[in-house]
Enzyme design. Structure first.
Site, PDB file in Angstrom:
ATOM      1  N   ASP A  38      -6.142   0.942   0.533  1.00  0.00           N
ATOM      2  CA  ASP A  38      -6.242   1.358   1.934  1.00  0.00           C
ATOM      3  C   ASP A  38      -7.636   0.987   2.447  1.00  0.00           C
ATOM      4  OD1 ASP A  38      -8.003   3.270   0.940  1.00  0.00           O
ATOM      5  OD2 ASP A  38      -7.030   4.954   1.943  1.00  0.00           O
ATOM      6  N   LYS A  69       0.837  -1.200   0.000  1.00  0.00           N
ATOM      7  CA  LYS A  69       0.000   0.000   0.000  1.00  0.00           C
ATOM      8  C   LYS A  69       0.872   1.250   0.000  1.00  0.00           C
ATOM      9  CE  LYS A  69      -1.596   2.071   3.577  1.00  0.00           C
ATOM     10  NZ  LYS A  69      -2.261   2.478   4.832  1.00  0.00           N
TER      11      LYS A  69
END
Length: 243
Positions: free
Chosen positions: A152, A134
């Site tokens: 996310d 991420k």
């Protein structure tokens, strides 16, 4: 470079591709100013800020990074910093001891392995302490212009509500990344993520989404899990992400 959709990822149905891309077009019109909400001037600042943003908000990170980067402007400075001093600066972001360990560790690794520069490759970034896919995709997409899918909490929530991914895929961020990547041209990945995240922060909230004030309600299989009355829903809409 970020990985292309996994060969194991099934080819998505044409109807799903069309619906997903229609949602993205509407979001693009709704949020023309969507961008990364972390303040940064260079890849190192974005990398550190993204690590600090775990379990807190971008606004809280933005409130402390000016002091942090004024004192420690690069990887060498942060790697050699006094740990207690860093902890005091980043304390408002929460989990400050673990985050101090991560940002000092990644800074040391940058100095030792990359001449103090942030690498522009996914495999190199995820080898740094405290950096996962991420964070790596945030840095690649926003600091280097290299497309990536950033899964996310907001992104994961919305793509599940829109049924871009199934329940099993939604449990795995990497599988989610590959599945969503298969729905869009690679050039669109970074801005897609920005728009989805903005929508998640402003309208499609975790607890009470503003369904009655949602521009993509017509294409949303989860429409109705939040208030559908336009006035009630509009009161839930925020103009920015959470504090």
């Amino acid at each position: 470079m970020p990985a292309d959709p996994s060969p194991a990822t099934p080819r998505p149905a044409t109807s799903l591709v069309r619906r997903a891309r229609k949602i993205d077009r509407v979001l693009a019109a709704t949020y023309p100013d969507a961008h990364c909400e972390l303040d940064f001037d260079n890849p190192f600042q974005l990398l550190v800020a993204t690590v600090l943003s775990a379990q807190t908000t971008d606004r809280r990170v933005n409130a402390i990074t000016p002091a942090l980067f004024a004192a420690y402007p690069d990887a060498a400075a942060l790697a050699g910093a006094d740990r207690t001093a860093i902890e005091e600066i980043i304390r408002p972001t929460g989990f400050f001891r673990a985050k101090t360990e991560s940002i000092m560790g990644l800074s040391s690794a940058l100095v030792e392995r990359f001449d103090g520069e942030v690498p522009a490759r996914l495999s190199d970034l995820v080898s740094l302490p405290g950096v996962g896919r991420k964070t790596a995709n945030v840095v690649l997409g926003n600091a280097f212009g290299i497309p990536g899918i950033t899964v996310d909490t907001h992104f994961a929530r919305l793509v599940r509500r829109w049924e871009w991914v199934d329940e099993a895929t939604a449990k795995d961020p990497v599988k989610t990344e590959h599945a969503v990547a298969a729905l869009f041209p690679k050039r669109d990945w970074t801005m897609l993520c920005q728009r989805v995240i903005w929508h998640g922060r402003r309208r499609c909230h975790a607890r009470t989404p503003a369904c009655g004030a949602c521009p993509v309600a017509h294409w949303c299989p989860s429409y109705g899990i939040g208030p559908t009355d336009p006035e009630i829903a509009e009161a839930l809409v925020t103009t920015q992400g959470p504090a």
